[in-house]
Design a protein around this motif. Structure first.
Motif, PDB file in Angstrom:
ATOM      1  N   PRO A 199      70.711  34.725  24.774  1.00 16.17           N
ATOM      2  CA  PRO A 199      70.729  36.062  25.397  1.00 16.17           C
ATOM      3  C   PRO A 199      69.999  37.064  24.527  1.00 16.17           C
ATOM      4  N   HIS A 200      69.547  38.145  25.121  1.00 13.78           N
ATOM      5  CA  HIS A 200      68.856  39.176  24.368  1.00 13.78           C
ATOM      6  C   HIS A 200      69.761  39.740  23.280  1.00 13.78           C
ATOM      7  N   GLU A 201      69.168  40.008  22.133  1.00 11.83           N
ATOM      8  CA  GLU A 201      69.928  40.529  21.005  1.00 11.83           C
ATOM      9  C   GLU A 201      70.192  42.022  21.146  1.00 11.83           C
ATOM     10  N   LEU A 202      71.215  42.468  20.416  1.00 10.51           N
ATOM     11  CA  LEU A 202      71.519  43.897  20.273  1.00 10.51           C
ATOM     12  C   LEU A 202      71.738  44.177  18.791  1.00 10.51           C
ATOM     13  N   PRO A 203      71.532  45.411  18.367  1.00  6.48           N
ATOM     14  CA  PRO A 203      71.791  45.746  16.958  1.00  6.48           C
ATOM     15  C   PRO A 203      73.242  45.476  16.596  1.00  6.48           C
ATOM     16  N   PRO A 204      73.533  45.266  15.327  1.00 12.76           N
ATOM     17  CA  PRO A 204      74.913  44.997  14.900  1.00 12.76           C
ATOM     18  C   PRO A 204      75.867  46.112  15.332  1.00 12.76           C
ATOM     19  N   GLY A 205      76.977  45.725  15.931  1.00 11.82           N
ATOM     20  CA  GLY A 205      77.994  46.696  16.314  1.00 11.82           C
ATOM     21  C   GLY A 205      77.757  47.387  17.625  1.00 11.82           C
ATOM     22  N   VAL A 206      76.632  47.128  18.293  1.00  7.94           N
ATOM     23  CA  VAL A 206      76.319  47.803  19.552  1.00  7.94           C
ATOM     24  C   VAL A 206      76.865  46.969  20.703  1.00  7.94           C
ATOM     25  N   GLN A 207      77.593  47.618  21.586  1.00  5.07           N
ATOM     26  CA  GLN A 207      78.100  46.979  22.792  1.00  5.07           C
ATOM     27  C   GLN A 207      77.454  47.636  23.981  1.00  5.07           C
ATOM     28  N   THR A 208      77.193  46.877  25.020  1.00  2.46           N
ATOM     29  CA  THR A 208      76.609  47.437  26.228  1.00  2.46           C
ATOM     30  C   THR A 208      77.342  46.910  27.440  1.00  2.46           C
TER      31      THR A 208
END
Length: 309
Positions: free
Chosen positions: A294-303
């Motif tokens: 899956p596409h990554e997100l920055p550490p600690g970021v929730q979407t």
């Protein structure tokens, strides 16, 4: 609020009408996008000062909307929200009558389209269909959206519009108090001929933003748009208002990528992640190796958007 990712997928009936070309004499520009010099990047990405509309204009819009007997209580409450009214008045250069008509048109569009319930069906079937995602907030609290052409494999205009609609709606829901706009970083690595020859998605998206999300787009950063993009740019820009044109910025090169990340995200792990991610997207082997994930997100970021994890 409940994530749109958990709602029943629907077939979006999105507005694919074509906006009218801007009649401003300033619309005749060079077809090649102008890239920002390094010393103007911070100023270009700074939120502009919002002019609060005249209280009399706000009152006039509210009174005009209250005469619409076809609006139910929920629609009237949304339309007469002072923040909504203020954005529409600013978009209409202070004209209360035009702002009221535009608000009514947006209510009709939202009833038809149900943007708050749109789910990207293509992403539910293939997590790499589209790439746009919220990667956090900038130093002013604005949601930051990011996408890279090299990291997605679906280019159909209807699917793209559904994905953007869902993502923008989620970004608005996640705006902290006092924040009304978002930042969009469009990374053109991987942009090709198939992206440049079909302007439908770009025109539909522009139409949707200008008509139904006025004053929501804080700024757009186009990262290393290739010469091929000039073809699409020349086809779309006549439909842009001057206000929209001023919000679109072009940058090129690793130094400006790093500076842009720091200006937008500050000295934070998200800024470092964005720099690293853009560098990796320029290495075909690393992009291909990450394709199954899956596409990554920055550490600690929730979407809560299409790429919720």
């Amino acid at each position: 609020s409940k994530s749109s990712c958990t709602r029943r997928p629907i077939t979006p009936q999105l507005d694919t009408s074509q906006p009218q070309p801007s009649r401003s004499p300033a619309m005749v520009l060079d077809d090649t996008p102008t890239e920002l010099p390094a010393n103007s990047l911070r100023l270009a990405l700074h939120p502009r000062v919002v002019q609060h509309p005249d209280p009399g204009a706000v009152k006039a819009v509210k009174e005009s909307l209250e005469f619409h007997s076809d609006l139910d209580a929920q629609e009237l409450a949304w339309a007469t929200d002072e923040a909504n009214i203020s954005r529409y008045i600013r978009a209409e250069d202070g004209n209360a009558g035009k702002a009221a008509k535009r608000l009514v048109a947006t209510i009709k569009w939202r009833n038809k389209t149900q943007p708050e319930s749109v789910t990207c069906v293509e992403c539910s079937q293939d997590h790499r269909a589209h790439d746009l995602r919220c990667i956090g907030h900038d130093t002013y609290g604005r949601p930051v959206l990011y996408n890279c052409f090299a990291c997605s494999n679906a280019r159909g205009p209807h699917g793209l519009l559904a994905h953007f609609t869902q993502t923008v709606e989620e970004a608005i829901k996640n705006m902290p108090p006092g924040v009304e706009t978002f930042v969009w970083i469009a990374d053109f690595e991987g942009f090709g001929i198939r992206d440049s020859i079909d302007p439908r998605f770009s025109i539909w998206l522009l139409n949707m933003f200008q008509n139904h999300y006025p004053e929501r787009m804080g700024c757009v950063v186009c990262v290393e748009a290739p010469r091929l993009f000039s073809m699409l740019w020349s086809g779309v820009k006549p439909f842009m208002s001057q206000t929209t044109k001023r919000k679109i910025n072009f940058i090129r090169g690793p130094e400006l990528r790093r500076e842009m990340a720091e200006v937008v995200m500050g000295s934070s792990p998200s800024s470092q992640w964005l720099v690293m991610h853009m560098e990796r997207n320029r290495k075909k082997a690393e992009v291909k190796a990450a394709w199954s994930q899956p596409h990554e997100l920055p550490p600690g970021v929730q979407t809560a958007g299409p790429h919720k994890r």
